[in-house]
Enzyme design. Structure first.
Site, short mmCIF file in Angstrom:
data_model
loop_
_atom_site.label_atom_id
_atom_site.label_comp_id
_atom_site.label_asym_id
_atom_site.label_seq_id
_atom_site.Cartn_x
_atom_site.Cartn_y
_atom_site.Cartn_z
N ASP A 125 43.62 -14.18 -5.77
CA ASP A 125 42.51 -13.24 -5.59
C ASP A 125 41.55 -13.65 -4.48
OD1 ASP A 125 40.69 -11.28 -5.92
OD2 ASP A 125 40.00 -11.88 -7.91
N GLU A 163 42.76 -5.41 -14.80
CA GLU A 163 41.39 -5.71 -15.19
C GLU A 163 40.76 -4.55 -15.96
OE1 GLU A 163 39.53 -6.90 -11.45
OE2 GLU A 163 40.11 -8.97 -11.86
N GLU A 191 33.26 -12.47 -1.18
CA GLU A 191 33.07 -12.73 -2.61
C GLU A 191 33.26 -14.20 -2.94
OE1 GLU A 191 35.78 -10.47 -5.02
OE2 GLU A 191 35.22 -11.51 -6.87
#
Ligand code: GCW
Length: 729
Positions: A392, A318, A420
């Site tokens: 993820d 990322e 998240e």
């Protein structure tokens, strides 16, 4: 106001308040019970019920601390605090042994040695709690080879008292199955927290090192009480400034606070730091100047923090810098850092969460492809840190295929505690069931029947260096985690890092009893609610193996329609692949063949739509809308019914909680109630938006009895939340 005025009718309402205030000021009555705001976590010590209190009193008459050791000292303090609250009496701390004493001691102390207890195989952190006769008296001994071991034992003794387990005839021994049990704080130096929903960073970098808040002590106490022995202080998307002198001094101040509690400090290392703060032309791990810079940096850190744990690194992922920027491998990078910390006994935790912009293969395959060829090439003090699943931190993922596939490398588990992808702090989702599901998954590698836990605890492959990381959900909020129930996720992470074979249910029960009340009329329904809560989130967000359907960037709410982001694997449409024929990601041989990364037995099960657990179906298969499911419904009907089940489970949770008002203090009761109301609304939003969107492909009616979505698809697509929290990019 005159007291006599209290008797006049006009002011009658105000008088009780006035009287209480006046009496409190004059010291005639104790100040009112402090409102419960969640700050005390599970370390609440309210008075036990009278019968239990009287039964326990003779077992806690004094505290004997055998040895000069900071951890023993804080263990004694915690017992004093706990007994003082639970039994409403303060036992003296004294050297003489008497009946009912609690003796805290190190194996090396002569009085403990004289007892000839089996302590040698407890290792550095295990403990023994035993009811014994010592110098002619009946006492409880809490003994270990090190101070932190004794502290863990003291917390276990207090836990037993809190939940009402027996304290007589004790013979308890426990050793942690994993060596590194660490929190990963994704905290930035400006106090924002990536994916944090509990306020600002707990670390007030600006006032450190001069000012160390008591909150840091309470943080360490909480960690020690569940066996967590490390904290990576800063975000894996790291700022090189964390490695400069002033920030090392700040980290050292925290390390000093944590040390008695057995919690070591680690730092995330930015791979390009030699360029950014070292003035070198590159950060090539094979450049001797770069290696020398890191060695000097490690020496500088260890001079300030002698027990510094080591580095955590996110590299070439990322957009983060890494060894591949110089044509080197992850092993080249990890080994260079490992050599820098090795002389000091430090470790490197190198993350396997990688996927590349240039690589067009299924994202789920990429970590395996990059790391498996490196097996056996890492230094002895490197662990590769692997997320629980291959994408993820989704509400549900199958276990990561790297577990069992790198037998010559210690693989460390990385779970996300912060939610998240599971509703932030407002949704009640107990993650113990998710952790358990992953840890107990059968990998059939390295041998038939091996589980993820067998790989992670080193037993399957003979590794002594083992660990588990949890991405912390802790912030500056008074209740630490943003919601009362999210404290349970911190708690269960610690407990499972200590024992990765533990079941989620008993841990939930322990937590509920300690955090609220041991009364089973409260604890049992709450545990049931917690145990079903994560499944409810899976149902209303990503049922049947769907994944990564959250809105862009902040990941708040549904965004299954997003298909225009720069990188294909950032788009939800990349993952669900819905079309007129069906839905799901074909990861079998006819598709990306990611399934082949698992052991053949496991791969065969995942690859067979008739054998795979339907909860993972759409992760591995593109399935026709009319395919019959095990319930007898078609896939489309099953999908809609499952979304609805998620929403109705949240309704059940609300009803359960509403019935428990009598057992909970007003403030926490109300705060949980309000969050559950938000969760029910948002569950319905997820369901309605997803059904509206997927029906454009399925082109089928809703199954009988399933309500029409409240709004049309355009409404859901048009919603935007530019300031949703946790998105610090
Ligand atoms: O889940 C993703 C998050 C990023 C995070 C990344 C990672 C720290 O959306 O915010 O970055 O994972 O784990 O590195």
């Amino acid at each position: 106001m005159q007291l006599s005025a209290c008797f006049s009718a006009r002011v009658r309402l105000w008088c009780p308040l006035f009287l209480a205030f006046a009496l409190a000021l004059s010291g005639l009555v104790a100040s009112p019970v402090r409102a419960e705001d969640g700050y005390d976590l599970w370390l609440r010590y309210p008075p036990l019920a009278e019968g239990a209190r009287r039964a326990a009193l003779p077992l806690a008459t004094r505290i004997v601390v055998e040895g000069e050791d900071d951890s023993l000292r804080v263990a004694g303090e915690e017992l004093t605090r706990g007994i003082g609250g639970l039994l409403q009496t303060t036992p003296p701390v004294a050297p003489q042994v008497s009946a009912g004493a609690i003796v805290l001691g190190l194996a090396s102390s002569p009085r403990i040695e004289a007892l000839d207890l089996p302590l040698s195989d407890l290792g550095p952190e295990g403990y023994l709690i035993r009811s014994v006769r010592m110098e002619g008296q009946s006492v409880t001994v809490i003994a270990a080879n090190t101070g932190p071991g004794v502290l863990y034992g003291a917390f276990e003794w207090l836990r037993r008292m809190q939940v009402g387990e027996p304290l007589t005839d004790l013979d308890v021994r426990s050793t942690p199955a994993l060596r590194l049990r660490v929190l990963n704080h994704w905290d930035n130096l400006n106090r924002t927290v990536e994916r944090g929903y509990a306020g600002q960073s707990i670390w007030d970098w600006h006032t450190l090192p001069g000012f160390t808040q008591t909150r840091y002590v309470d943080y360490a106490r909480a960690n020690a009480s569940i066996g967590i022995n490390g904290a990576v202080l800063n975000n894996v998307n790291a700022n090189a400034l964390s490695l400069t002198g002033p920030y090392i001094a700040k980290a050292a101040a925290l390390a000093d606070v944590f040390r008695p509690y057995g919690v070591r400090v680690y730092l995330s290392a930015r791979f390009s730091a030699p360029v950014e703060i070292g003035g070198l032309p590159n950060a090539d791990p094979l450049n001797p100047e770069v290696a020398a810079w890191w060695r000097a940096k490690a020496d500088e850190i260890y001079a300030a923090i002698p027990d510094f744990g080591g580095f955590l690194v996110k590299a070439n992922s990322e957009g983060q810098p890494g060894p591949q920027d110089y044509g080197r491998t992850h092993a080249d990078g990890a080994n260079m850092l490992a050599d820098a910390v090795a002389p000091h006994g430090g470790v490197v935790m190198w993350r396997a969460f990688v996927y590349s912009a240039e690589n067009t293969t299924d994202r789920a395959r990429q970590a395996y492809e990059e790391f498996v060829p490196l097996d056996g090439t890492f230094r002895d003090n490197v662990l590769v840190q692997v997320k629980n699943g291959p994408i993820d931190f989704q509400p549900r993922e199958p276990f990561h295929p790297l577990f069992g596939a790198m037998p010559r490398t210690p693989l460390m588990m990385e779970f996300q505690i912060t939610k998240e992808y599971l509703g932030f702090a407002t949704h009640l989702a107990y993650l113990g069931t998710m952790y358990e599901e992953t840890l107990q998954s059968v990998t059939d590698r390295p041998v038939a029947g091996s589980t993820v836990a067998d790989v992670v605890d080193g037993s399957a492959e003979g590794h002594g260096l083992t660990g588990m990381a949890g991405v912390a959900n802790i912030g500056s909020d008074r209740n630490w985690s943003g919601s009362h129930f999210d404290q349970a996720n911190w708690y269960v992470f610690g407990r499972m890092a200590w024992d990765p074979r533990a079941d989620a249910g008993p841990i939930a029960r322990d937590w509920a009893k300690r955090t609220f009340t041991p009364d089973p009329e409260f604890a049992e329904p709450v545990v049931e609610m917690m145990m079903g809560s994560r499944e409810a989130v899976v149902d209303y967000m990503t049922p049947l193996g769907l994944h990564h359907l959250m809105a862009t960037g902040h990941h708040y709410g549904p965004g299954p329609w997003v298909d225009d982001l720069a990188r294909p694997e950032w788009n939800p449409a990349y993952y669900h692949r819905a079309d007129a024929t069906g839905i799901g990601f074909d990861r079998t041989a006819s598709g990306s063949n990611a399934v082949a990364q698992y052991a053949p037995t496991v791969a065969a099960r995942f690859a067979d739509p008739d054998r795979i657990d339907e909860r993972d179906l759409l992760w591995f298969h593109h399935v026709a809308w009319d395919r019959p499911m095990r319930s007898g419904r078609t896939l489309w009907d099953e999908l809609v019914v499952t979304y609805g089940r998620g929403v109705s489970t949240v309704g059940d949770m609300r009803r359960t909680w509403a019935g428990l008002e009598a057992h909970v203090d007003a403030r926490r009761f109300d705060e949980v109630s309000q969050f559950l109301a938000i969760q029910e609304q948002e569950a319905k939003w997820w369901r309605d938006a997803s059904v509206s969107y997927f029906r454009t492909f399925a082109d089928r009616r809703l199954p009988a009895g399933e309500p029409e979505p409240e709004h049309d698809l355009d409404h859901y697509r048009g919603l935007s939340f530019p300031f949703a929290p946790g998105n610090t990019h």
